[in-house]
Design an enzyme around this catalytic site. Structure first.
Site, PDB file in Angstrom:
ATOM      1  CG  HIS A  70      -1.895   0.851   1.374  1.00 54.69           C
ATOM      2  ND1 HIS A  70      -3.382   0.743   1.550  1.00 54.69           N
ATOM      3  CD2 HIS A  70      -1.764   2.491   1.377  1.00 54.69           C
ATOM      4  CE1 HIS A  70      -4.147   2.008   1.597  1.00 54.69           C
ATOM      5  NE2 HIS A  70      -2.973   3.193   1.456  1.00 54.69           N
ATOM      6  CG  HIS A  72      -1.083   6.870  -1.491  1.00 55.71           C
ATOM      7  ND1 HIS A  72      -2.246   6.802  -2.032  1.00 55.71           N
ATOM      8  CD2 HIS A  72      -1.054   6.225  -0.309  1.00 55.71           C
ATOM      9  CE1 HIS A  72      -3.070   6.386  -1.230  1.00 55.71           C
ATOM     10  NE2 HIS A  72      -2.435   5.555  -0.272  1.00 55.71           N
ATOM     11  CE  LYS A  75      -3.018  10.857  -2.654  1.00 56.05           C
ATOM     12  NZ  LYS A  75      -3.976  10.387  -1.360  1.00 56.05           N
ATOM     13  CG  HIS A 223      -7.430   4.176   1.220  1.00 58.26           C
ATOM     14  ND1 HIS A 223      -7.034   3.535  -0.085  1.00 58.26           N
ATOM     15  CD2 HIS A 223      -6.599   5.016   1.540  1.00 58.26           C
ATOM     16  CE1 HIS A 223      -5.754   3.994  -0.203  1.00 58.26           C
ATOM     17  NE2 HIS A 223      -5.380   4.789   0.738  1.00 58.26           N
ATOM     18  CD  GLU A 226      -6.796   6.957   6.068  1.00 58.20           C
ATOM     19  OE1 GLU A 226      -5.607   7.340   6.270  1.00 58.20           O
ATOM     20  OE2 GLU A 226      -7.159   6.860   4.850  1.00 58.20           O
ATOM     21  CG  ASP A 323      -0.383   5.063   3.663  1.00 56.98           C
ATOM     22  OD1 ASP A 323      -0.979   5.141   2.566  1.00 56.98           O
ATOM     23  OD2 ASP A 323      -1.133   5.320   4.598  1.00 56.98           O
ATOM     24  CG  ASN A 324       0.130   8.705   2.156  1.00 57.95           C
ATOM     25  OD1 ASN A 324      -0.536   7.861   2.658  1.00 57.95           O
ATOM     26  ND2 ASN A 324      -0.113   9.585   0.982  1.00 57.95           N
TER      27      ASN A 324
END
Length: 422
Positions: A70, A72, A75, A223, A226, A323-324
């Protein structure tokens, strides 16, 4: 540097060894891994009879290549060009929407390529990225860029892309089907996804999402919940609808933070339903720590991580992921899944991170439809290994920045000189 044919005295995690593997003082004995033509031919207990040509790892910890389930990439690395970001998930979303004016195909490609390079260097072999999808009638700019990168990186990092579509766009069944068909047309590495949150909640829209995926034979990655809203019902509703429609693919539910805010009876009943469904859970500890219970000038009271121990107790496949990375959702990160597990080990108080929980970084089979083996093995797989040259099984994942990465049995990163025959 020539590829080794034998890696001797390797410390493998308990979860990767047969149940009858010999122990010494309750600890699995070291292993000897035979390699041929870039694949693992056998894994046997180490003995004193290794040939002089073997690489002696002297107890070095080893894991298979990582799956970062997972991320991104679209971004990533946008934080430096942003000014003040309001705290919390919704504040991060607003900041990202404002930054979209800077997005061009070249901008997205440069940032995503940087993330893939970092992932490759740390030992990741399989990475899944979510791509923001805001409009019902147009494919996002980043979507074809990711498809191109998936082709470019094939053979190094398996890149999958998920359409991160806000739930209201599935409210109309015909539109939901059009979206699913667009994702399907991208190729077998594409999955249908959505953002399921109490601020946009609609059971009808969620059902349309799941049904359209089933009709198009797509796997799903959501998602879900969250938030720390105890009334969020996205996860439990997903499990129920999957059962009602007889869905046969694989579903991934990321975040599911709301479980941590719910009464135990409610949360456990939801997890029991998830255990009966084709659902894999992905926990994102770093981002959830930064976004949940976030208020300016106030120390957070809640951790935001989901119920990872309770999920594992029920046999639910569970992965940790990055993640991010360096964007308004998470200012930290380096596309190294080991960092995610290090955070989880502290936040969730995980016992035996190496011997037990490290599989939450390596089980790419938990993202696939095929039945998973009762006891995973290296034998027969590509010799993609990560050797932690300064860590030990007690302190891992501390001191893991220095590592040697093997791809198809050949060193691509790190210094393997200490292991070479003398």
């Amino acid at each position: 540097m020539n590829a080794p044919s034998l890696l001797d005295n390797v410390r493998l995690p308990r979860w990767l060894l047969p149940t009858d593997w010999p122990l010494r003082d309750g600890v699995p004995v070291l292993a000897c891994i035979a390699l041929e033509a870039g694949r693992v031919q056998s894994v046997q207990p180490a003995t004193a009879a290794a040939p002089p040509s073997a690489w002696n790892l002297a107890g070095t910890l080893a894991l298979p290549g990582f799956v970062d389930a997972h991320t991104h990439l679209d971004k990533a690395f946008t934080l430096p060009r942003m000014k003040q970001v309001q705290p919390g998930l919704l504040g991060a979303i607003d900041a990202m929407l404002a930054d979209r004016v800077h997005w061009t195909p070249d901008d997205v490609r440069e940032r995503a390529s940087r993330g893939l390079q970092w992932a490759w260097e740390c030992g990741t072999t399989h990475l899944r990225t979510h791509v923001d999808w805001w409009e019902p009638d147009s494919v996002p700019m980043a979507w074809p860029v990711m498809a191109e990168l998936a082709q470019e990186w094939a053979g190094r990092v398996r890149l999958e892309q998920v359409s991160l579509i806000k739930l209201p766009l599935f409210e109309d069944a015909a539109q939901a089907m059009r979206l699913a068909k667009q994702v399907k047309a991208t190729g077998p590495h594409a999955l249908l996804g959505g953002f399921v949150h109490s601020t946009n909640w609609s059971e009808n829209a969620l059902r349309n999402l799941l049904v359209s995926a089933q009709t198009c034979d797509l796997d799903i990655d959501l998602h879900v919940d969250e938030e720390l809203n105890s009334s969020a019902v996205g996860l439990q509703t997903t499990a129920r609808i999957l059962r009602e429609i007889g869905y046969e693919g694989r579903v991934v539910c990321g975040h599911i933070c709301a479980l941590a805010a719910q009464p135990e009876a409610q949360a456990f009943a939801t997890l029991d339903a998830v255990a009966r469904a084709p659902i894999t859970v992905v926990s994102l500890p770093a981002t959830n720590l930064l976004l949940q219970d976030a208020v300016t000038g106030r120390t957070p009271r809640q951790r935001g991580i989901t119920l990872v121990k309770e999920a594992r107790e029920r046999g639910i496949p569970l992965l940790f992921a990055s993640d991010n990375v360096q964007d308004p959702f998470c200012r930290l990160g380096s596309f190294d899944p080991v960092e995610a597990l290090g955070t989880a080990a502290l936040v969730a108080q995980l016992d035996e991170p190496f011997d037990t929980w490290s599989q939450a970084l390596c089980r790419g089979d938990w993202l696939q439809r095929a039945p998973t083996p009762a006891t995973p093995t290296l034998v027969g797989r590509a010799a993609d290994l990560v050797l932690f040259t300064q860590a030990d099984r007690h302190g891992w994942p501390s001191r893991t920045a220095t590592r040697v990465v093997l791809r198809d049995g050949r060193v691509t990163h790190g210094d393997a000189t200490p292991f070479l025959p003398r």
